[in-house]
Design a protein around this motif. Structure first.
Motif, PDB file in Angstrom:
ATOM      1  N   ARG A 134       0.826  -1.218   0.000  1.00 38.46           N
ATOM      2  CA  ARG A 134       0.000   0.000   0.000  1.00 38.46           C
ATOM      3  C   ARG A 134       0.856   1.262   0.000  1.00 38.46           C
ATOM      4  O   ARG A 134       0.472   2.273  -0.551  1.00 38.46           O
ATOM      5  N   VAL A 135       2.021   1.207   0.654  1.00 38.67           N
ATOM      6  CA  VAL A 135       2.859   2.404   0.754  1.00 38.67           C
ATOM      7  C   VAL A 135       4.041   2.410  -0.214  1.00 38.67           C
ATOM      8  O   VAL A 135       4.915   3.269  -0.117  1.00 38.67           O
ATOM      9  N   GLY A 136       4.045   1.458  -1.159  1.00 36.69           N
ATOM     10  CA  GLY A 136       5.012   1.557  -2.234  1.00 36.69           C
ATOM     11  C   GLY A 136       6.225   0.670  -2.183  1.00 36.69           C
ATOM     12  O   GLY A 136       7.207   0.923  -2.878  1.00 36.69           O
ATOM     13  N   TYR A 137       6.180  -0.393  -1.399  1.00 40.81           N
ATOM     14  CA  TYR A 137       7.308  -1.317  -1.336  1.00 40.81           C
ATOM     15  C   TYR A 137       6.933  -2.612  -2.042  1.00 40.81           C
ATOM     16  O   TYR A 137       5.829  -3.113  -1.887  1.00 40.81           O
ATOM     17  N   ARG A 138       7.871  -3.138  -2.816  1.00 46.20           N
ATOM     18  CA  ARG A 138       7.595  -4.351  -3.595  1.00 46.20           C
ATOM     19  C   ARG A 138       7.645  -5.610  -2.744  1.00 46.20           C
ATOM     20  O   ARG A 138       7.115  -6.636  -3.129  1.00 46.20           O
ATOM     21  N   SER A 139       8.312  -5.528  -1.604  1.00 38.90           N
ATOM     22  CA  SER A 139       8.379  -6.711  -0.738  1.00 38.90           C
ATOM     23  C   SER A 139       8.246  -6.285   0.716  1.00 38.90           C
ATOM     24  O   SER A 139       8.606  -5.166   1.097  1.00 38.90           O
ATOM     25  N   ALA A 140       7.743  -7.216   1.506  1.00 38.91           N
ATOM     26  CA  ALA A 140       7.606  -6.959   2.942  1.00 38.91           C
ATOM     27  C   ALA A 140       8.977  -6.788   3.584  1.00 38.91           C
ATOM     28  O   ALA A 140       9.128  -5.985   4.510  1.00 38.91           O
ATOM     29  N   SER A 141       9.969  -7.514   3.087  1.00 41.78           N
ATOM     30  CA  SER A 141      11.298  -7.399   3.704  1.00 41.78           C
ATOM     31  C   SER A 141      11.923  -6.034   3.421  1.00 41.78           C
ATOM     32  O   SER A 141      12.534  -5.436   4.319  1.00 41.78           O
ATOM     33  N   ALA A 142      11.776  -5.516   2.203  1.00 41.84           N
ATOM     34  CA  ALA A 142      12.303  -4.181   1.894  1.00 41.84           C
ATOM     35  C   ALA A 142      11.596  -3.131   2.750  1.00 41.84           C
ATOM     36  O   ALA A 142      12.229  -2.210   3.283  1.00 41.84           O
ATOM     37  N   PHE A 143      10.291  -3.295   2.907  1.00 34.93           N
ATOM     38  CA  PHE A 143       9.525  -2.382   3.748  1.00 34.93           C
ATOM     39  C   PHE A 143       9.982  -2.478   5.198  1.00 34.93           C
ATOM     40  O   PHE A 143      10.182  -1.462   5.867  1.00 34.93           O
ATOM     41  N   SER A 144      10.168  -3.697   5.669  1.00 33.25           N
ATOM     42  CA  SER A 144      10.581  -3.901   7.059  1.00 33.25           C
ATOM     43  C   SER A 144      11.924  -3.239   7.348  1.00 33.25           C
ATOM     44  O   SER A 144      12.096  -2.590   8.388  1.00 33.25           O
ATOM     45  N   VAL A 145      12.858  -3.356   6.408  1.00 30.98           N
ATOM     46  CA  VAL A 145      14.167  -2.718   6.579  1.00 30.98           C
ATOM     47  C   VAL A 145      14.011  -1.198   6.620  1.00 30.98           C
ATOM     48  O   VAL A 145      14.554  -0.524   7.504  1.00 30.98           O
ATOM     49  N   ALA A 146      13.256  -0.641   5.666  1.00 27.67           N
ATOM     50  CA  ALA A 146      13.058   0.815   5.614  1.00 27.67           C
ATOM     51  C   ALA A 146      12.322   1.313   6.861  1.00 27.67           C
ATOM     52  O   ALA A 146      12.692   2.329   7.454  1.00 27.67           O
ATOM     53  N   PHE A 147      11.284   0.594   7.265  1.00 30.85           N
ATOM     54  CA  PHE A 147      10.502   0.985   8.443  1.00 30.85           C
ATOM     55  C   PHE A 147      11.362   0.935   9.697  1.00 30.85           C
ATOM     56  O   PHE A 147      11.346   1.858  10.505  1.00 30.85           O
ATOM     57  N   SER A 148      12.131  -0.146   9.837  1.00 30.91           N
ATOM     58  CA  SER A 148      12.995  -0.294  11.016  1.00 30.91           C
ATOM     59  C   SER A 148      14.026   0.823  11.080  1.00 30.91           C
ATOM     60  O   SER A 148      14.291   1.366  12.155  1.00 30.91           O
ATOM     61  N   ARG A 149      14.595   1.172   9.946  1.00 30.83           N
ATOM     62  CA  ARG A 149      15.586   2.246   9.891  1.00 30.83           C
ATOM     63  C   ARG A 149      14.921   3.581  10.263  1.00 30.83           C
ATOM     64  O   ARG A 149      15.489   4.383  10.991  1.00 30.83           O
ATOM     65  N   VAL A 151      11.806   4.143  11.868  1.00 28.50           N
ATOM     66  CA  VAL A 151      11.087   4.183  13.149  1.00 28.50           C
ATOM     67  C   VAL A 151      11.932   3.678  14.313  1.00 28.50           C
ATOM     68  O   VAL A 151      11.732   4.072  15.452  1.00 28.50           O
ATOM     69  N   GLY A 152      12.881   2.792  14.002  1.00 25.06           N
ATOM     70  CA  GLY A 152      13.731   2.260  15.065  1.00 25.06           C
ATOM     71  C   GLY A 152      13.301   0.900  15.556  1.00 25.06           C
ATOM     72  O   GLY A 152      13.883   0.372  16.515  1.00 25.06           O
ATOM     73  N   GLN A 153      12.286   0.332  14.929  1.00 20.91           N
ATOM     74  CA  GLN A 153      11.841  -1.005  15.281  1.00 20.91           C
ATOM     75  C   GLN A 153      11.083  -1.610  14.102  1.00 20.91           C
ATOM     76  O   GLN A 153      10.541  -0.870  13.284  1.00 20.91           O
ATOM     77  N   PRO A 154      11.039  -2.930  14.012  1.00 21.40           N
ATOM     78  CA  PRO A 154      10.335  -3.573  12.900  1.00 21.40           C
ATOM     79  C   PRO A 154       8.833  -3.267  12.937  1.00 21.40           C
ATOM     80  O   PRO A 154       8.268  -3.001  14.005  1.00 21.40           O
ATOM     81  N   PRO A 155       8.187  -3.327  11.781  1.00 25.42           N
ATOM     82  CA  PRO A 155       6.754  -3.013  11.727  1.00 25.42           C
ATOM     83  C   PRO A 155       5.905  -3.902  12.635  1.00 25.42           C
ATOM     84  O   PRO A 155       4.957  -3.411  13.264  1.00 25.42           O
ATOM     85  N   ALA A 156       6.229  -5.173  12.724  1.00 26.92           N
ATOM     86  CA  ALA A 156       5.443  -6.072  13.582  1.00 26.92           C
ATOM     87  C   ALA A 156       5.542  -5.659  15.048  1.00 26.92           C
ATOM     88  O   ALA A 156       4.549  -5.703  15.781  1.00 26.92           O
ATOM     89  N   TRP A 157       6.725  -5.256  15.478  1.00 24.25           N
ATOM     90  CA  TRP A 157       6.890  -4.790  16.864  1.00 24.25           C
ATOM     91  C   TRP A 157       6.102  -3.505  17.081  1.00 24.25           C
ATOM     92  O   TRP A 157       5.486  -3.311  18.120  1.00 24.25           O
ATOM     93  N   TYR A 158       6.185  -2.615  16.092  1.00 26.70           N
ATOM     94  CA  TYR A 158       5.464  -1.341  16.197  1.00 26.70           C
ATOM     95  C   TYR A 158       3.972  -1.597  16.354  1.00 26.70           C
ATOM     96  O   TYR A 158       3.325  -1.010  17.226  1.00 26.70           O
ATOM     97  N   ALA A 159       3.418  -2.483  15.537  1.00 32.04           N
ATOM     98  CA  ALA A 159       1.995  -2.798  15.600  1.00 32.04           C
ATOM     99  C   ALA A 159       1.638  -3.421  16.949  1.00 32.04           C
ATOM    100  O   ALA A 159       0.630  -3.072  17.546  1.00 32.04           O
ATOM    101  N   ALA A 160       2.490  -4.321  17.441  1.00 34.99           N
ATOM    102  CA  ALA A 160       2.231  -4.983  18.710  1.00 34.99           C
ATOM    103  C   ALA A 160       2.325  -4.000  19.866  1.00 34.99           C
ATOM    104  O   ALA A 160       1.561  -4.074  20.829  1.00 34.99           O
ATOM    105  N   GLU A 161       3.253  -3.049  19.780  1.00 33.61           N
ATOM    106  CA  GLU A 161       3.434  -2.053  20.834  1.00 33.61           C
ATOM    107  C   GLU A 161       2.222  -1.155  20.961  1.00 33.61           C
ATOM    108  O   GLU A 161       1.901  -0.664  22.023  1.00 33.61           O
ATOM    109  N   GLU A 162       1.526  -0.935  19.875  1.00 34.05           N
ATOM    110  CA  GLU A 162       0.336  -0.079  19.896  1.00 34.05           C
ATOM    111  C   GLU A 162      -0.788  -0.707  20.714  1.00 34.05           C
ATOM    112  O   GLU A 162      -1.717  -0.028  21.104  1.00 34.05           O
ATOM    113  N   ASP A 163      -0.718  -2.019  20.972  1.00 39.47           N
ATOM    114  CA  ASP A 163      -1.728  -2.700  21.784  1.00 39.47           C
ATOM    115  C   ASP A 163      -1.577  -2.361  23.258  1.00 39.47           C
ATOM    116  O   ASP A 163      -2.522  -2.435  24.018  1.00 39.47           O
TER     117      ASP A 163
END
Length: 164
Positions: A134-149, A151-163
């Motif tokens: 949805r935000v323009g990344y061809r793979s989840a891994s490329a997105f995860s690397v960019a997001f982690s860089r 935000v400072g944490q992987p997307p799955a952790w970020y989503a879980a932390e919001e709980d």
């Protein structure tokens, strides 16, 4: 912001809606607050001394590029495409964008994509791979690397932390 009649009217409508217990109150409040924010931003004096998105939007040519990015963040934008949308040469566009907005066009694109990704991850209605697409990344891994860089944490952790 004093003396802005539109803002005064909107604040009064928000206050009235808060006091009333009418049906669809929450929906109406959300829309009124969106309008209030937009009017507040529109009421601010735009000054070249303070770069930001509002300064970019005040420039007709840059606004076309910013709207294009915001409307289609998943597109593989290039400076050349954005410059074309702004009807400027690449170098003129780059310099003008950086001076008005305060960051390079690709940094703005990254920032916008990450803001959208954060919202989608908080919402929890999509898997990380869907958010990536949805935000323009061809793979989840490329997105995860960019997001982690970014935000400072992987997307799955970020989503879980919001709980929490």
């Amino acid at each position: 912001m004093r003396g802005e009649s539109r803002l005064t009217t909107l604040v009064q409508l928000v206050m009235d809606e808060c006091r009333a217990q009418r049906p669809a109150r929450q929906v109406v409040l959300e829309r009124l607050l969106e309008l209030l924010l937009i009017e507040a931003l529109r009421s601010m004096p735009i000054c070249n001394a303070y770069p930001g998105v509002m300064s970019g939007l005040a420039d007709e040519r840059l606004a076309a590029a910013i709207r294009a990015i915001n409307a289609n963040p998943a597109h593989s934008w290039t400076v050349a495409e954005l410059a074309k949308a702004a009807a400027l040469s690449r170098s003129s566009f780059f310099v003008r964008f950086r001076e008005a907005v305060g960051v390079a066009p690709m940094v703005y694109l990254l920032t916008w994509r990450m803001a959208l990704a954060k919202n989608l991850l908080r919402d929890k209605s999509m898997a990380v791979a869907e958010v990536a697409e949805r935000v323009g990344y061809r793979s989840a891994s490329a997105f995860s690397v960019a997001f982690s860089r970014y935000v400072g944490q992987p997307p799955a952790w970020y989503a879980a932390e919001e709980d929490v």
